[in-house]
Write a protein that holds these residues in place. Structure first.
Motif, PDB file in Angstrom:
ATOM      1  N   GLN A   1     -27.030  24.764  91.188  1.00 57.53           N
ATOM      2  CA  GLN A   1     -25.666  24.653  91.679  1.00 57.53           C
ATOM      3  C   GLN A   1     -25.053  23.338  91.198  1.00 57.53           C
ATOM      4  OE1 GLN A   1     -28.350  24.092  93.389  1.00 57.53           O
ATOM      5  NE2 GLN A   1     -28.081  22.539  94.975  1.00 57.53           N
ATOM      6  N   VAL A   2     -23.730  23.365  91.013  1.00 57.10           N
ATOM      7  CA  VAL A   2     -23.011  22.190  90.518  1.00 57.10           C
ATOM      8  C   VAL A   2     -22.227  21.568  91.662  1.00 57.10           C
ATOM      9  CG1 VAL A   2     -21.248  21.356  88.921  1.00 57.10           C
ATOM     10  CG2 VAL A   2     -22.846  23.136  88.187  1.00 57.10           C
ATOM     11  N   THR A   3     -22.412  20.294  91.893  1.00 62.86           N
ATOM     12  CA  THR A   3     -21.716  19.590  92.951  1.00 62.86           C
ATOM     13  C   THR A   3     -21.114  18.294  92.400  1.00 62.86           C
ATOM     14  OG1 THR A   3     -23.706  18.367  93.617  1.00 62.86           O
ATOM     15  CG2 THR A   3     -23.297  20.496  94.700  1.00 62.86           C
ATOM     16  N   ARG A   4     -20.316  17.643  93.237  1.00 66.72           N
ATOM     17  CA  ARG A   4     -19.779  16.334  92.884  1.00 66.72           C
ATOM     18  C   ARG A   4     -20.699  15.245  93.427  1.00 66.72           C
ATOM     19  NH1 ARG A   4     -14.816  19.163  93.751  1.00 66.72           N
ATOM     20  NH2 ARG A   4     -13.538  19.079  91.854  1.00 66.72           N
ATOM     21  N   ALA A   5     -20.546  14.061  92.898  1.00 64.62           N
ATOM     22  CA  ALA A   5     -21.380  12.933  93.314  1.00 64.62           C
ATOM     23  C   ALA A   5     -20.884  12.407  94.661  1.00 64.62           C
ATOM     24  CB  ALA A   5     -21.346  11.825  92.261  1.00 64.62           C
ATOM     25  N   ASP A   6     -21.662  12.627  95.707  1.00 65.50           N
ATOM     26  CA  ASP A   6     -21.262  12.187  97.049  1.00 65.50           C
ATOM     27  C   ASP A   6     -21.102  10.672  97.125  1.00 65.50           C
ATOM     28  OD1 ASP A   6     -21.149  14.723  98.044  1.00 65.50           O
ATOM     29  OD2 ASP A   6     -23.123  14.689  98.990  1.00 65.50           O
ATOM     30  N   ILE A   7     -21.875   9.954  96.336  1.00 67.39           N
ATOM     31  CA  ILE A   7     -21.777   8.500  96.375  1.00 67.39           C
ATOM     32  C   ILE A   7     -20.388   8.031  95.965  1.00 67.39           C
ATOM     33  CG2 ILE A   7     -22.644   8.240  94.015  1.00 67.39           C
ATOM     34  CD1 ILE A   7     -23.305   5.906  97.016  1.00 67.39           C
ATOM     35  N   LEU A   8     -19.740   8.768  95.069  1.00 72.50           N
ATOM     36  CA  LEU A   8     -18.387   8.410  94.651  1.00 72.50           C
ATOM     37  C   LEU A   8     -17.388   8.704  95.760  1.00 72.50           C
ATOM     38  CD1 LEU A   8     -18.308   9.611  90.924  1.00 72.50           C
ATOM     39  CD2 LEU A   8     -18.791   7.334  91.844  1.00 72.50           C
ATOM     40  N   GLN A   9     -17.632   9.752  96.532  1.00 70.93           N
ATOM     41  CA  GLN A   9     -16.768  10.078  97.667  1.00 70.93           C
ATOM     42  C   GLN A   9     -16.765   8.935  98.679  1.00 70.93           C
ATOM     43  OE1 GLN A   9     -17.418  12.962 101.382  1.00 70.93           O
ATOM     44  NE2 GLN A   9     -17.450  14.051  99.418  1.00 70.93           N
ATOM     45  N   VAL A  10     -17.953   8.412  98.971  1.00 71.90           N
ATOM     46  CA  VAL A  10     -18.063   7.270  99.887  1.00 71.90           C
ATOM     47  C   VAL A  10     -17.380   6.045  99.285  1.00 71.90           C
ATOM     48  CG1 VAL A  10     -19.676   5.730 101.056  1.00 71.90           C
ATOM     49  CG2 VAL A  10     -20.205   8.171 100.852  1.00 71.90           C
ATOM     50  N   GLY A  11     -17.567   5.834  98.005  1.00 64.84           N
ATOM     51  CA  GLY A  11     -16.970   4.687  97.337  1.00 64.84           C
ATOM     52  C   GLY A  11     -15.452   4.718  97.367  1.00 64.84           C
ATOM     53  N   LEU A  12     -14.874   5.887  97.136  1.00 64.62           N
ATOM     54  CA  LEU A  12     -13.416   6.002  97.140  1.00 64.62           C
ATOM     55  C   LEU A  12     -12.842   5.700  98.514  1.00 64.62           C
ATOM     56  CD1 LEU A  12     -12.928   9.160  94.891  1.00 64.62           C
ATOM     57  CD2 LEU A  12     -12.485   6.783  94.292  1.00 64.62           C
ATOM     58  N   ARG A  13     -13.551   6.123  99.558  1.00 66.16           N
ATOM     59  CA  ARG A  13     -13.095   5.827 100.927  1.00 66.16           C
ATOM     60  C   ARG A  13     -13.038   4.328 101.164  1.00 66.16           C
ATOM     61  NH1 ARG A  13     -10.786   5.042 105.002  1.00 66.16           N
ATOM     62  NH2 ARG A  13     -11.079   6.059 107.029  1.00 66.16           N
ATOM     63  N   GLU A  14     -14.047   3.609 100.713  1.00 67.31           N
ATOM     64  CA  GLU A  14     -14.074   2.163 100.908  1.00 67.31           C
ATOM     65  C   GLU A  14     -13.058   1.453 100.017  1.00 67.31           C
ATOM     66  OE1 GLU A  14     -15.684   0.579 103.282  1.00 67.31           O
ATOM     67  OE2 GLU A  14     -16.254   2.592 103.954  1.00 67.31           O
TER      68      GLU A  14
ATOM     69  N   TRP B   1     -14.504  16.303 103.165  1.00 63.77           N
ATOM     70  CA  TRP B   1     -14.696  15.708 104.490  1.00 63.77           C
ATOM     71  C   TRP B   1     -14.669  16.773 105.581  1.00 63.77           C
ATOM     72  CZ3 TRP B   1     -10.873  11.381 102.835  1.00 63.77           C
ATOM     73  CH2 TRP B   1     -11.589  10.362 102.195  1.00 63.77           C
ATOM     74  N   LYS B   2     -13.779  17.743 105.433  1.00 62.18           N
ATOM     75  CA  LYS B   2     -13.710  18.803 106.439  1.00 62.18           C
ATOM     76  C   LYS B   2     -14.999  19.608 106.479  1.00 62.18           C
ATOM     77  CE  LYS B   2      -8.723  19.574 106.822  1.00 62.18           C
ATOM     78  NZ  LYS B   2      -7.601  20.518 106.565  1.00 62.18           N
ATOM     79  N   GLU B   3     -15.591  19.848 105.308  1.00 63.71           N
ATOM     80  CA  GLU B   3     -16.855  20.590 105.276  1.00 63.71           C
ATOM     81  C   GLU B   3     -17.951  19.869 106.051  1.00 63.71           C
ATOM     82  OE1 GLU B   3     -17.983  21.368 101.289  1.00 63.71           O
ATOM     83  OE2 GLU B   3     -16.325  22.759 100.880  1.00 63.71           O
ATOM     84  N   LYS B   4     -17.865  18.547 106.107  1.00 60.02           N
ATOM     85  CA  LYS B   4     -18.856  17.755 106.825  1.00 60.02           C
ATOM     86  C   LYS B   4     -18.410  17.437 108.249  1.00 60.02           C
ATOM     87  CE  LYS B   4     -20.396  15.559 102.517  1.00 60.02           C
ATOM     88  NZ  LYS B   4     -20.545  14.264 101.787  1.00 60.02           N
ATOM     89  N   GLY B   5     -17.277  17.976 108.664  1.00 62.59           N
ATOM     90  CA  GLY B   5     -16.774  17.724 110.007  1.00 62.59           C
ATOM     91  C   GLY B   5     -16.205  16.336 110.199  1.00 62.59           C
ATOM     92  N   LYS B   6     -15.806  15.678 109.117  1.00 61.87           N
ATOM     93  CA  LYS B   6     -15.271  14.318 109.194  1.00 61.87           C
ATOM     94  C   LYS B   6     -13.744  14.337 109.274  1.00 61.87           C
ATOM     95  CE  LYS B   6     -19.062  12.050 106.705  1.00 61.87           C
ATOM     96  NZ  LYS B   6     -19.401  11.158 105.565  1.00 61.87           N
ATOM     97  N   THR B   7     -13.187  13.293 109.862  1.00 57.21           N
ATOM     98  CA  THR B   7     -11.729  13.182 110.017  1.00 57.21           C
ATOM     99  C   THR B   7     -11.188  12.002 109.211  1.00 57.21           C
ATOM    100  OG1 THR B   7     -12.010  11.825 112.002  1.00 57.21           O
ATOM    101  CG2 THR B   7     -11.797  14.228 112.306  1.00 57.21           C
ATOM    102  N   ASP B   8     -11.828  11.709 108.099  1.00 53.10           N
ATOM    103  CA  ASP B   8     -11.431  10.538 107.310  1.00 53.10           C
ATOM    104  C   ASP B   8      -9.979  10.616 106.848  1.00 53.10           C
ATOM    105  OD1 ASP B   8     -14.336  10.652 107.369  1.00 53.10           O
ATOM    106  OD2 ASP B   8     -14.281   8.998 105.945  1.00 53.10           O
ATOM    107  N   MET B   9      -9.520  11.801 106.436  1.00 53.36           N
ATOM    108  CA  MET B   9      -8.151  11.903 105.942  1.00 53.36           C
ATOM    109  C   MET B   9      -7.147  11.668 107.071  1.00 53.36           C
ATOM    110  SD  MET B   9      -6.330  12.081 103.295  1.00 53.36           S
ATOM    111  CE  MET B   9      -7.512  12.567 102.051  1.00 53.36           C
ATOM    112  N   GLU B  10      -7.451  12.120 108.266  1.00 48.92           N
ATOM    113  CA  GLU B  10      -6.575  11.842 109.402  1.00 48.92           C
ATOM    114  C   GLU B  10      -6.463  10.332 109.612  1.00 48.92           C
ATOM    115  OE1 GLU B  10      -4.783  13.892 110.976  1.00 48.92           O
ATOM    116  OE2 GLU B  10      -5.632  15.840 110.409  1.00 48.92           O
ATOM    117  N   GLU B  11      -7.575   9.640 109.491  1.00 49.27           N
ATOM    118  CA  GLU B  11      -7.572   8.192 109.667  1.00 49.27           C
ATOM    119  C   GLU B  11      -6.768   7.508 108.567  1.00 49.27           C
ATOM    120  OE1 GLU B  11     -11.657   7.093 109.796  1.00 49.27           O
ATOM    121  OE2 GLU B  11     -12.117   8.395 111.509  1.00 49.27           O
ATOM    122  N   ILE B  12      -6.882   8.019 107.339  1.00 47.86           N
ATOM    123  CA  ILE B  12      -6.118   7.441 106.228  1.00 47.86           C
ATOM    124  C   ILE B  12      -4.618   7.645 106.445  1.00 47.86           C
ATOM    125  CG2 ILE B  12      -5.596   7.708 103.766  1.00 47.86           C
ATOM    126  CD1 ILE B  12      -8.579   8.274 103.329  1.00 47.86           C
ATOM    127  N   ILE B  13      -4.232   8.835 106.851  1.00 44.88           N
ATOM    128  CA  ILE B  13      -2.811   9.113 107.085  1.00 44.88           C
ATOM    129  C   ILE B  13      -2.283   8.228 108.215  1.00 44.88           C
ATOM    130  CG2 ILE B  13      -1.158  10.866 107.831  1.00 44.88           C
ATOM    131  CD1 ILE B  13      -2.172  11.192 104.962  1.00 44.88           C
TER     132      ILE B  13
END
Length: 318
Positions: free
Chosen positions: A177-190, A222-234
């Motif tokens: 299966q092909v996925t994205r690099a989760d480490i980059l997702q965390v990095g972009l948030r920071e 983030w939604k797939e993981k049950g996170k509300t990061d985008m709500e916090e960003i907005i």
């Protein structure tokens, strides 16, 4: 009556041959990599060869599909040491962060090489070395976001390149299966945190660009993981609009971004039937409306009710 004489034109004997080699103008090459298939004898160093190819891609991005395979094959015969691989990573990184229009192409190139370079030295694979190089910039994010104008500009280029990497760098799992690099997702948030913590105009503009580029993908992840990061960003964006001492134009950009997110990042999954369509339930309602222009040349459509009402009032007063 005398019969008219038929004049037969003399037959010219051509010296051209159908078997002659195909003609090319002087200096022409039908394919960038054709001239270097025999080992790149014209290039004394790896750096010169790679840099020439990167410049070529910058000027002619459409050649990527036809020339990337030969480029990778040449590198596989040339990049055989840790130092050479490190040099290759640095050259691509510098091109992607110093030339704004190359960040997307650079991310595509990195993804291709991460899957097609055969060298795997002790220092790490191409992808591992690339992520290590990005981490070097990431670790100084807070200082860079509050640095001088030159430092911030370099930091913004890195942020947008990392966004492109997140969208384009494919990680193949053990099951294929092909996925994205989760480490980059965390990095972009920071990185977003660092930009919003230093709400200067150019930092906020960079944050808007990054969210326009990656916002929909980040929110889905983030939604797939049950996170509300985008709500916090907005929420943070709304606080910046209320409290930060940024320019009016930047505040408008931030509000437009909030509006874009409220419309599901502009994505349309379904539309209403023609009879049921209204401006409230169909995002495409005004899609085919004609565009009018004011006397000052400002475009507007029926989707701009304030402008429309102002012009109607002007017309009725004439």
């Amino acid at each position: 009556m005398a019969k008219p004489q038929v004049v037969v034109a003399p037959v010219l004997m051509s010296k051209l041959s159908a078997n002659a080699p195909e003609f090319y103008p002087s200096g022409y090459s039908s394919n960038y990599t054709e001239s270097y298939e025999d080992g790149c004898e014209d290039y004394p160093t790896l750096s010169e060869y790679v840099q020439d190819f990167l410049n070529h891609l910058t000027e002619q991005p459409g050649s990527f599909e036809t020339e990337i395979e030969q480029f990778a094959e040449t590198l596989n015969g040339w990049v055989t040491t840790d130092d050479a691989l490190q040099e290759l990573v640095e050259l691509i990184y510098q091109q992607a962060t110093s030339i704004p229009n190359f960040s997307y192409m650079g991310a595509r190139l990195c993804n291709y090489l991460s899957h097609h370079l055969t060298i795997s030295p002790q220092s790490g694979t191409f992808r591992q070395l690339l992520l290590q190089r990005c981490r070097t910039e990431y670790e100084v994010k807070d200082q860079a976001a509050k640095g001088d104008e030159v430092t911030r500009k370099r930091f913004h280029a890195f942020v947008l390149f990392l966004g492109e990497l997140y969208l384009n760098l494919e990680i193949k799992g053990t099951n294929g299966q092909v996925t994205r690099a989760d480490i980059l997702q965390v990095g972009l948030r920071e990185l977003l945190n660092a930009l919003f913590s230093n709400p200067m105009d150019d930092n906020l503009i960079c944050a808007v660009k990054l969210l326009k580029l990656t916002g929909s993908v980040l929110e889905d992840a983030w939604k797939e993981k049950g996170k509300t990061d985008m709500e916090e960003i907005i929420q943070r964006i709304e606080n910046v609009v209320l409290d930060a001492n940024c320019s009016r134009d930047v505040k408008q950009m931030l509000l437009k971004l909030v509006e874009l997110r409220s419309s599901n990042w502009g994505r349309v999954h379904a539309t209403s039937t023609y009879r049921e369509a209204t401006p409230e339930n169909d995002p495409n309602y005004f899609m085919n409306e004609p565009t009018f222009y004011t006397s000052d040349g400002v475009p507007f459509t029926a989707a701009d009710p304030d402008t429309w009402m102002i012009l109607m009032m002007r017309w009725t007063q004439r």
